[in-house]
Design an enzyme around this catalytic site. Structure first.
Site, PDB file in Angstrom:
ATOM      1  N   PHE A 111      46.178  35.932  43.632  1.00  0.00           N
ATOM      2  CA  PHE A 111      46.527  37.185  42.953  1.00  0.00           C
ATOM      3  C   PHE A 111      45.693  38.360  43.428  1.00  0.00           C
ATOM      4  O   PHE A 111      46.070  39.505  43.232  1.00  0.00           O
ATOM      5  CB  PHE A 111      46.393  37.024  41.421  1.00  0.00           C
ATOM      6  N   LYS A 112      44.565  38.082  44.094  1.00  0.00           N
ATOM      7  CA  LYS A 112      43.729  39.167  44.597  1.00  0.00           C
ATOM      8  C   LYS A 112      44.508  40.098  45.528  1.00  0.00           C
ATOM      9  O   LYS A 112      44.150  41.264  45.667  1.00  0.00           O
ATOM     10  CB  LYS A 112      42.528  38.600  45.361  1.00  0.00           C
ATOM     11  N   ASP A 113      45.566  39.597  46.153  1.00  0.00           N
ATOM     12  CA  ASP A 113      46.357  40.440  47.046  1.00  0.00           C
ATOM     13  C   ASP A 113      47.003  41.610  46.308  1.00  0.00           C
ATOM     14  O   ASP A 113      47.224  42.664  46.900  1.00  0.00           O
ATOM     15  CB  ASP A 113      47.467  39.616  47.714  1.00  0.00           C
TER      16      ASP A 113
END
Ligand code: PLP
Length: 462
Positions: A111-113
């Site tokens: 999810f860091k993207d």
């Protein structure tokens, strides 16, 4: 829109300046002076919009004059155009009333993207306009580093150095950082754990001579622009399940408290969120704190969900700031106590925290059992972080209110743990299938501020 520091003694900045600086100069974190509201009608109008359109409407009021509408829309379009799923954040149903929000369809499978791809575009736009160059230094428990490198590699006005704890990230996570070929990104394997990496990062930011000399910028989850970009998928998923006409609950696998803090902001903006559930692994300092036991360090034990192996949960400071009535001096005091091992939360602050958050923890055995059970029941193969959250969500679910559990990484990022739990070794998606064949480039480095500073300065001079 103006941003102030949680420790009350740093300059007040606008969105762009807060984004470019990361950590405030008094050691605190930037938060908006007030939280813009979305009315019932504003939220209802999000129904049926694309992820990108939702992102624009949710973020616009926080960005102020820093970016024009066109510039912001352009950044959003470029950020999410590279995702591998048309919905960007699709939901699948695990069982009646329980939904999994898949946040791992970006380029580095976590999810860091969502935050990093956007912040890469925003940085580039802002730096070009200002004719400036910055040095980004980040600390990672595994996923932030690769997401940052992916977002900033090859950009003209940015150099990136990523510190990760040597030997404490999965091989896929490591290779995603060490196999990047562009010369402006550098992987540093530091001796120590993630909290050590994060502590040295803060030391660099607090060394103003170094900070100003290399024009240090931070993209860790303390960067406000990252938190803001994560608010979007709370609205997007809740609206898909009937908000604002119906309340929804969320469970979030939590480490540094950035993702769940974004949920808290969504709630404060007016999204009808019932429960916000903090799910921790065996490193359960946040769970213990929310149960009223104070915030006391006990030592990090490596787990199969390494991105949550954290005890100094940086973004917790932001919610404490609200819980302590926005008293910067009180926050400075508890953070000083934390350096010595921990602090007791005041009664008033505890009451606020318990009104907003509930919590649970999953042991290593429970996490593995949940991977297996979910595969059997719903044919979904979970990564260990998402499994921690699914386990806790199952305990907290309420009849009649949909529970949305955030799935934060693709199972192929943690193939050993997933295979051990389920017997299935998840394959890497096609765009990464050659990861094990690429060559690695990394510098092993001591847990020492001076060594780090000179390494960075010398690399920049090359
Ligand atoms: C970073 C990360 C988390 C924890 O998120 P925080 O915002 O730090 O609480 C959970 N799962 C995965 C896969 C991550 O990469």
């Amino acid at each position: 829109m103006k941003y102030i520091s949680t420790r009350g003694a740093a300059p007040v900045l606008d969105f762009e300046e807060a984004m470019l600086s990361g950590l405030a100069r008094d050691g605190g974190l930037y938060v908006p002076t007030n939280v813009p509201q979305m009315s019932h009608g504003d939220i209802a109008a999000l129904s049926g919009l694309s992820y990108e359109e939702t992102a624009f409407r949710v973020m616009r009021p926080f960005v102020g004059k820093s970016f024009s509408d066109d510039a912001l829309q352009g950044c959003i379009a470029r950020a999410y155009g590279g995702f591998y799923h048309a919905a960007r954040a699709p939901m699948v149903q695990l069982e009646s009333g329980h939904f999994l929000l898949e946040l791992f369809h970006g380029p580095t499978l976590a999810f860091k993207d969502f935050a990093m791809q956007l912040i890469g575009q925003l940085f580039q736009d802002a730096l070009r306009r200002r004719g400036e160059r910055v040095t980004i230094v980040g600390a990672t428990s595994g996923d932030t580093g690769s997401a940052a490198m992916e977002a900033f590699r090859g950009l003209d006005n940015v150099d990136v150095f990523i510190l990760y704890p040597h030997g404490r990230v999965s091989e896929v996570q490591r290779r995603q950082m060490t196999c990047v070929t562009e010369a402006n990104v550098h992987a540093l394997a530091m001796d120590g754990d993630f909290d050590d990496c994060q502590a040295r990062l803060k030391d660099m930011f607090n060394d103003f001579k170094f900070r100003d000399g290399v024009r240090l910028a931070g993209v860790n989850s303390i960067n406000w622009a990252r938190v803001l970009s994560q608010v979007v998928y709370y609205f997007y998923s809740a609206v898909a399940l009937g908000a604002p006409h119906r309340e929804v609950d969320f469970t979030v696998p939590t480490g540094n408290f950035g993702d769940i803090f974004a949920g808290y902001i969504a709630k404060r903006m007016g999204l009808p969120i019932g429960q916000l559930v903090v799910a921790t692994n065996q490193n359960d300092i946040l769970h213990r704190c929310l149960q009223g036991q104070g915030y006391h360090k006990a030592g990090v034990k490596p787990s199969i969900s390494p991105s949550m192996d954290i005890e100094v949960s940086s973004n917790f400071e932001r919610v404490l700031f609200d819980a302590y009535g926005r008293d910067g001096a009180a926050i400075k005091q508890v953070m000083d106590e934390l350096q010595k091992g921990g602090f007791a939360v005041s009664q008033g602050a505890m009451q606020m925290l318990q009104e907003v958050f509930t919590s649970g923890r999953a042991s290593e055995e429970e996490t593995k059992a949940t991977i297996q059970a979910t595969l059997n029941a719903s044919k979904e193969l979970l990564c260990p972080h998402s499994a921690v959250a699914v386990k806790v969500a199952q305990e907290k679910r309420r009849a009649g209110t949909p529970m949305i559990t955030l799935a934060t990484a693709h199972p192929a990022k943690f193939p050993d743990a997933v295979e051990q739990a389920s017997g299935i070794r998840p394959p890497l998606p096609p765009h990464m299938s050659d990861l094990y064949d690429r060559s690695e480039r990394v510098t092993r480095i001591a847990n020492d501020l001076e060594t780090l500073k000179s390494h960075i300065t010398e690399s920049l001079a090359l």
